[in-house]
Motif scaffolding. Structure first.
Motif, short mmCIF file in Angstrom:
data_model
loop_
_atom_site.label_atom_id
_atom_site.label_comp_id
_atom_site.label_asym_id
_atom_site.label_seq_id
_atom_site.Cartn_x
_atom_site.Cartn_y
_atom_site.Cartn_z
N SER A 180 0.80 -1.22 0.08
CA SER A 180 -0.13 0.16 0.08
C SER A 180 0.98 1.20 0.05
CB SER A 180 -0.91 0.08 1.20
OG SER A 180 -1.64 1.29 1.43
N THR A 181 0.33 2.26 -0.92
CA THR A 181 1.28 3.39 -0.83
C THR A 181 0.91 4.38 0.25
OG1 THR A 181 -0.22 4.56 -2.36
CG2 THR A 181 1.72 3.38 -3.45
N GLN A 182 -0.17 3.66 1.16
CA GLN A 182 -0.56 4.67 2.36
C GLN A 182 -0.14 3.57 3.52
OE1 GLN A 182 -1.62 7.73 2.42
NE2 GLN A 182 -1.12 7.97 0.25
N ASP A 183 -1.55 2.95 4.19
CA ASP A 183 -1.08 2.33 5.44
C ASP A 183 -1.57 0.95 5.06
OD1 ASP A 183 -0.65 4.85 7.00
OD2 ASP A 183 -2.66 5.22 6.44
N PHE A 184 -0.94 0.01 5.74
CA PHE A 184 -1.41 -1.36 5.76
C PHE A 184 -1.69 -1.83 7.13
CE2 PHE A 184 -1.40 -5.64 4.79
CZ PHE A 184 -1.65 -5.93 3.44
N GLN A 185 -2.80 -2.29 7.23
CA GLN A 185 -3.41 -2.74 8.52
C GLN A 185 -3.90 -4.29 8.37
OE1 GLN A 185 -6.30 -0.03 9.59
NE2 GLN A 185 -5.14 1.83 9.77
N MET A 186 -3.31 -5.20 9.58
CA MET A 186 -3.76 -6.50 9.66
C MET A 186 -3.91 -6.68 11.04
SD MET A 186 -1.27 -8.65 7.18
CE MET A 186 -2.19 -10.08 7.24
N GLY A 187 -5.43 -7.44 11.16
CA GLY A 187 -5.59 -7.58 12.71
C GLY A 187 -4.65 -8.86 13.25
N GLY A 188 -5.23 -9.56 14.31
CA GLY A 188 -4.17 -10.44 14.91
C GLY A 188 -4.66 -11.81 14.40
N ASN A 189 -3.77 -12.63 14.99
CA ASN A 189 -3.68 -14.25 14.82
C ASN A 189 -3.51 -14.53 13.17
OD1 ASN A 189 -4.49 -15.12 17.83
ND2 ASN A 189 -6.30 -13.60 17.12
N ASN A 190 -2.35 -14.08 12.70
CA ASN A 190 -2.24 -13.94 11.39
C ASN A 190 -1.14 -14.87 11.19
OD1 ASN A 190 -3.93 -11.93 9.81
ND2 ASN A 190 -2.68 -10.79 11.42
N THR A 191 -0.92 -15.67 9.94
CA THR A 191 0.28 -16.64 9.79
C THR A 191 0.90 -16.17 8.40
OG1 THR A 191 -0.83 -18.45 11.21
CG2 THR A 191 1.03 -18.95 9.58
N LEU A 192 2.04 -15.66 8.54
CA LEU A 192 3.00 -15.32 7.25
C LEU A 192 4.01 -16.02 7.32
CD1 LEU A 192 1.00 -13.07 7.72
CD2 LEU A 192 2.91 -11.23 6.82
N THR A 193 4.24 -16.84 6.06
CA THR A 193 5.46 -17.91 5.98
C THR A 193 6.15 -17.70 4.68
OG1 THR A 193 3.92 -19.66 5.23
CG2 THR A 193 4.25 -19.57 7.43
N ASP A 194 7.22 -18.41 4.46
CA ASP A 194 8.07 -18.35 3.07
C ASP A 194 8.26 -17.35 2.39
OD1 ASP A 194 7.84 -21.30 3.46
OD2 ASP A 194 5.71 -21.34 2.85
N ILE A 436 -6.81 -5.71 6.26
CA ILE A 436 -6.97 -7.14 6.28
C ILE A 436 -7.31 -7.52 7.81
CG2 ILE A 436 -6.21 -9.55 5.82
CD1 ILE A 436 -4.11 -8.05 3.71
N GLY A 437 -8.38 -8.35 7.82
CA GLY A 437 -8.86 -8.64 9.20
C GLY A 437 -7.90 -9.95 9.69
N GLY A 438 -7.93 -10.35 10.79
CA GLY A 438 -7.21 -11.30 11.41
C GLY A 438 -7.34 -12.69 10.95
N ASN A 439 -6.62 -13.46 11.36
CA ASN A 439 -6.64 -15.12 11.00
C ASN A 439 -6.44 -15.15 9.61
OD1 ASN A 439 -7.59 -16.01 13.59
ND2 ASN A 439 -9.63 -14.78 12.95
N ALA A 440 -5.50 -14.39 8.77
CA ALA A 440 -5.14 -14.42 7.51
C ALA A 440 -3.87 -15.36 7.52
CB ALA A 440 -4.52 -13.31 6.85
#
Length: 472
Positions: A180-194, A436-440
């Protein structure tokens, strides 16, 4: 003199001696003058600091833009000057960065310093200035009354290629980048890998209890605006490993060419009146393998409602207005290019794979839908789902059985909804806040995925990390 006259004279003299109104007026004028002087000087200094901050930000961004072009010195200078004109337009500022103000050189690791002119080029020092031949003089107000009509203000920034990351490296951001050229917001309980990379040019915010592998990167041009809640206790990487603490600037690659892409597609596939197409403006999955071409269908009705069975594989639908896909409409091996909105109603377990959607209006996809191929999205090294809009992309999907894999999307506004609950191989560009809401759950690939878009490279590490590290 009579006694009465003498008393009158003495009374007037006493009142004159005791009268301080004239003195008060003099003091009022003095303090008013002093306040005007202080206010005028404060105005000059405040304006100078404001311009200095703009010049510093411009020098930082231009240095990062230039270092990505190394070792091509001419391209580096061009990139720095071009970006400076965006941050500080020539009208009102003048040309704040001249070619001579972009110094090429090398970074000396032993002395931790920039060596101008040294080769091979792996660092750039950029100076941005107003006054003294570069840009317009900074005007003064009170100081101008003292004979100084303008100030010369400058700022410098040095960027170097991040060590260990080269044009052939696959170590960072392979096949999963969200920008995002502005703000990026994500909720909690996310899993980011690889090797997933998340970038908010202004800020990034993560809720708590997220899980990161140690090849995940979270960046911003203002790293102090990155906030990450408490990391999951089982996470291999903590905040210190995933947060990029140096300023990272990203110029979107797809957003600036959306208008040109749409116009080229419309001219080649609608205005021309062709019935088949085998060119390179669309991905190969739209073309029939037996013929190497796709059928072109023009839809001129005011509002087209697509019913189950209306879509035929290996077909390009050129819609002259808006359209809506009814529930239970799946789509494979098609392209839809519309002058208006592209909408999708709800439906159980819809599946879109090897599809290309491009709307001048919004893309509103609601309901439960899956995009791409979950089992083989990395195998062929290419995206399977393309979604572009000149306005907004909204994706539904919150079922745990839905997925989004091998997906590329670009629009001024991007709202993924719950579509990233199970996802991988994602490339997203947006020019407004992405939430992006949580649990992604978002995964990358071993190598970056390729897009058919001509002249656009989506190489992750070049876009996000190879851009350089500011050092001073």
């Amino acid at each position: 003199m009579t006694r009465l006259a003498l008393l009158t004279f003495r009374g007037r003299a006493r009142r004159l001696a005791e009268d301080e109104s004239g003195s008060a007026s003099v003091w009022s004028i003095f303090w008013m003058t002093m306040m005007m002087v202080i206010s005028g000087f404060t105005l000059d200094v405040s304006n100078a600091y404001r311009i200095r901050a703009l010049l510093q930000a411009t020098a930082d961004a231009s240095a990062l833009a230039a270092v990505r072009e190394l070792p091509d010195g001419d391209a580096a200078r061009t990139a720095a000057i071009a970006l400076s004109a965006v941050n500080m337009p020539v009208e009102g500022n003048g040309t704040v960065i001249l070619p001579s103000m972009v110094q090429l050189g090398a970074w000396d690791a032993e002395t931790n310093s920039f060596v101008p002119g040294d080769t091979p080029y792996d660092a750039v020092r950029v100076t941005a200035a107003r006054g003294a031949g570069a840009g317009l003089d900074v005007p003064t107000f009170l100081v101008g009354l003292m004979g100084k009509d303008g100030w010369h203000i400058s700022a410098a920034s040095t960027a170097r290629v991040r060590s260990g990351v080269g044009s052939g490296s696959q170590s960072l951001c392979p096949g999963a980048i969200l920008i995002s050229t502005q703000d990026f917001q994500m909720g909690g309980n996310n899993t980011l890998t690889d090797g997933v990379c998340v970038h908010g040019e202004v800020s990034v915010h993560f809720g708590g209890s997220s899980y990161f592998t140690d090849d995940v990167r979270i960046s911003s041009f203002y790293p102090e605006n990155i906030t990450i809640g408490d990391v999951d206790v089982d996470s291999p990487a903590g905040e210190a490993e995933v947060k990029v603490t140096e300023p990272v600037h990203i110029e979107p690659l797809v957003l600036p060419i959306l208008n040109t892409m749409f116009d080229d597609l419309w001219a080649a596939l609608y205005t021309s009146g062709v019935s088949t197409y085998s060119g390179d403006l669309l991905p190969d999955f739209v073309k029939n393998p037996a013929t190497g071409a796709a059928k072109v269908v023009q839809v001129d009705q005011w509002w087209w409602t697509v019913q189950p069975g209306d879509f035929e594989p290996y077909t390009i639908y050129m819609v002259n207005h808006g359209m809506q896909m009814a529930g239970k409409v799946d789509a494979q091996n098609i392209a839809v290019i519309a002058k208006g909105q592209i909408g999708m109603g709800g439906g159980p377990r819809l599946h879109f794979n090897d599809v290309f959607f491009f709307g001048e209006g919004q893309l509103n996809f609601s309901g439960s839908a899956s995009y791409g191929e979950p089992d083989h999205y990395c195998d062929d090294g290419e995206f399977d789902v393309y979604m572009f809009s000149k306005e907004r992309i909204s994706l539904g999907g919150s079922s745990p059985l839905d997925w989004t894999y091998g997906f590329i999307g670009a629009a001024p506004q991007f709202h993924p909804g719950g579509s990233f609950k199970s996802s991988g191989g994602i490339y997203v560009e947006a020019s407004s806040t992405v939430h992006i809401g949580g649990n992604a759950q978002i995964a990358g690939c071993g190598t970056e995925l390729e897009a058919f878009i001509p002249t656009v490279s989506l190489n992750g590490e070049e876009r996000v990390i190879l851009g350089g590290a500011l050092v001073q």
